[in-house]
Write an enzyme that holds these catalytic residues in place. Sequence first.
Site, mmCIF file in Angstrom:
data_model
loop_
_atom_site.group_PDB
_atom_site.id
_atom_site.type_symbol
_atom_site.label_atom_id
_atom_site.label_comp_id
_atom_site.label_asym_id
_atom_site.label_seq_id
_atom_site.Cartn_x
_atom_site.Cartn_y
_atom_site.Cartn_z
ATOM 1 N N SER A 124 14.620 20.112 36.742
ATOM 2 C CA SER A 124 13.884 20.935 37.694
ATOM 3 C C SER A 124 12.488 21.226 37.172
ATOM 4 O O SER A 124 12.277 21.333 35.956
ATOM 5 C CB SER A 124 14.645 22.244 37.875
ATOM 6 O OG SER A 124 13.854 23.173 38.563
ATOM 7 N N TYR A 148 18.486 29.859 34.152
ATOM 8 C CA TYR A 148 18.668 28.613 34.898
ATOM 9 C C TYR A 148 17.727 27.532 34.351
ATOM 10 O O TYR A 148 18.161 26.428 34.015
ATOM 11 C CB TYR A 148 18.407 28.850 36.395
ATOM 12 C CG TYR A 148 18.289 27.563 37.175
ATOM 13 C CD1 TYR A 148 19.383 26.735 37.360
ATOM 14 C CD2 TYR A 148 17.057 27.162 37.709
ATOM 15 C CE1 TYR A 148 19.265 25.538 38.060
ATOM 16 C CE2 TYR A 148 16.939 25.971 38.408
ATOM 17 C CZ TYR A 148 18.039 25.157 38.583
ATOM 18 O OH TYR A 148 17.919 23.969 39.261
ATOM 19 N N LYS A 152 18.451 23.925 32.128
ATOM 20 C CA LYS A 152 17.960 22.565 32.428
ATOM 21 C C LYS A 152 17.230 21.992 31.204
ATOM 22 O O LYS A 152 17.390 20.822 30.852
ATOM 23 C CB LYS A 152 17.015 22.592 33.634
ATOM 24 C CG LYS A 152 17.707 22.935 34.947
ATOM 25 C CD LYS A 152 18.686 21.845 35.356
ATOM 26 C CE LYS A 152 19.439 22.144 36.620
ATOM 27 N NZ LYS A 152 20.518 21.209 36.905
HETATM 28 P P1 NAD Z 1 24.129 22.224 45.483
HETATM 29 O O1 NAD Z 1 24.681 23.529 45.031
HETATM 30 O O2 NAD Z 1 24.096 21.941 46.925
HETATM 31 O O3 NAD Z 1 24.919 21.028 44.753
HETATM 32 C C1 NAD Z 1 25.507 21.166 43.490
HETATM 33 C C2 NAD Z 1 26.952 20.694 43.620
HETATM 34 O O4 NAD Z 1 27.583 20.782 42.350
HETATM 35 C C3 NAD Z 1 27.763 21.551 44.594
HETATM 36 O O5 NAD Z 1 28.402 20.704 45.510
HETATM 37 C C4 NAD Z 1 28.777 22.270 43.715
HETATM 38 O O6 NAD Z 1 29.983 22.476 44.383
HETATM 39 C C5 NAD Z 1 28.892 21.322 42.536
HETATM 40 N N1 NAD Z 1 29.247 21.932 41.252
HETATM 41 C C6 NAD Z 1 28.664 22.995 40.647
HETATM 42 N N2 NAD Z 1 29.242 23.216 39.452
HETATM 43 C C7 NAD Z 1 30.204 22.276 39.291
HETATM 44 C C8 NAD Z 1 31.123 21.971 38.272
HETATM 45 N N3 NAD Z 1 31.205 22.712 37.162
HETATM 46 N N4 NAD Z 1 31.945 20.922 38.429
HETATM 47 C C9 NAD Z 1 31.887 20.158 39.556
HETATM 48 N N5 NAD Z 1 31.027 20.398 40.564
HETATM 49 C C10 NAD Z 1 30.200 21.449 40.427
HETATM 50 O O7 NAD Z 1 22.687 22.102 44.839
HETATM 51 P P2 NAD Z 1 21.554 21.002 45.075
HETATM 52 O O8 NAD Z 1 20.400 21.683 45.673
HETATM 53 O O9 NAD Z 1 22.108 19.787 45.700
HETATM 54 O O10 NAD Z 1 21.181 20.710 43.567
HETATM 55 C C11 NAD Z 1 21.734 19.632 42.838
HETATM 56 C C12 NAD Z 1 21.201 19.690 41.417
HETATM 57 O O11 NAD Z 1 19.776 19.650 41.462
HETATM 58 C C13 NAD Z 1 21.579 20.951 40.659
HETATM 59 O O12 NAD Z 1 21.849 20.603 39.314
HETATM 60 C C14 NAD Z 1 20.341 21.797 40.737
HETATM 61 O O13 NAD Z 1 20.214 22.666 39.644
HETATM 62 C C15 NAD Z 1 19.248 20.737 40.719
HETATM 63 N N6 NAD Z 1 17.993 21.185 41.351
HETATM 64 C C16 NAD Z 1 18.037 21.699 42.621
HETATM 65 C C17 NAD Z 1 16.852 22.158 43.195
HETATM 66 C C18 NAD Z 1 16.855 22.769 44.579
HETATM 67 O O14 NAD Z 1 15.940 23.535 44.895
HETATM 68 N N7 NAD Z 1 17.794 22.453 45.448
HETATM 69 C C19 NAD Z 1 15.639 22.080 42.500
HETATM 70 C C20 NAD Z 1 15.647 21.544 41.220
HETATM 71 C C21 NAD Z 1 16.845 21.094 40.654
#
Ligand code: NAD
Length: 335
Positions: A124, A148, A152
């Site tokens: 991120s 958070y 990362k």
């Molecule tokens: P999201 O919450 O929609 O997807 C994350 C998925 O991981 C979910 O389906 C959740 O059920 C699953 N999950 C969480 N912990 C778990 C575990 N211990 N075991 C198995 N499954 C697990 O989030 P997203 O927006 O799709 O983000 C995906 C990744 O990208 C994340 O790592 C997030 O930190 C990173 N990210 C997201 C953003 C954003 O703004 N959306 C920005 C930067 C980075």
Amino acid sequence: MTILVTGGAGYIGSHTVIQLLESGNDVIVLDNLCNANPEVFNRIEKICNRRPAFIEGDVRNAVLLDTIFSNNQIDSVIHFAGLKAVGESVANPVLYYQNNVAGSITLFEVMQQHGCKKVVFSSSATVYGDPASIPVTESSPYAPANPYGTSKMMVENILTDLHISDNNWQVALLRYFNPVGAHPSGLIGEDPKGIPNNLMPFVTQVASGQLEKLSIFGGDYPTQDGTGVRDYIHVQDLARGHLKALEALAENHGCAAYNLGTGVGYSVLDVVNTFMQENQLDIAYQIVERRAGDVAEYYADPSFSSDRLGWKAEHSLKDMVRDHWNWQKNNPEGY
Ligand code: NAD
Ligand code: UDP
């Protein structure tokens, strides 16, 4: 090729799974559904006439991971699974380090045991904190401002060290800026639980009448109109970045971090006004105090991703607000 996608039922993961399936890959999703709804797999099937294999489980479960790797010839892993709410991470840091860091360590250990050493990691732009200069390049120092972001950074450090210890590890650290938008079909999209923290889902819920009014956090930042500036990126572009990263890993890539952003910053008012114009809707808003911990302005320098991965964002802000609204309009209660 078989790709394991952790967190593949979530927002960014599900969009990426579709592109992986459409490119002819076999996909196994491992997700514990803590922030996802299994209806997403029916929607994926509607879009691409195929569904990924789905295993409901946790990345912290080493026994389950061992079984998955024993039963399948997995070429590489895209590791999305993680928790992502900044405020929650401040309130409950152990949960974030346990889920995001310990979960990643468990995954990498099992990958190592099975000789699977290609990984694309969801990092991120929060690893940069409040960057000293913009646009932000990948060589900007780490300065995460909350657990958070620290989680990362820690996983990035672990993967970097793994590559140093054994250069068979091929690693792409993808630093996302602000993902928004949805698949153009309107069948899948972001489905936040409760009141959204992020700007775009909040705006769409005001548009649909579920929320009354948007609070714009801060009108006195040193930006063009006083509101915060971010680099919003369409989730379809982001998803494509993962396929580009996988292609790069197949060619003895090493370990590198990439900014996935457009390189253009838009203010909160730019987003709200574009949303209203493009969708012919009114959004009630008021400008309120700044939100604690927010940065005035940042956007990516995406030139390294373009040079090294051959990846560039293609969607405009208009595309982002149109597609996000299309998803919300068709699915007012989410999945
Ligand atoms: P999201 O919450 O929609 O997807 C994350 C998925 O991981 C979910 O389906 C959740 O059920 C699953 N999950 C969480 N912990 C778990 C575990 N211990 N075991 C198995 N499954 C697990 O989030 P997203 O927006 O799709 O983000 C995906 C990744 O990208 C994340 O790592 C997030 O930190 C990173 N990210 C997201 C953003 C954003 O703004 N959306 C920005 C930067 C980075
Ligand atoms: N924002 C806002 N009102 C909201 C949510 C967000 O004004 O209800 C602003 C926030 O201050 C920032 C931008 O919108 O300037 C993007 O915030 P978001 O939480 O979506 O992403 P962040 O960049 O903070 O991770």
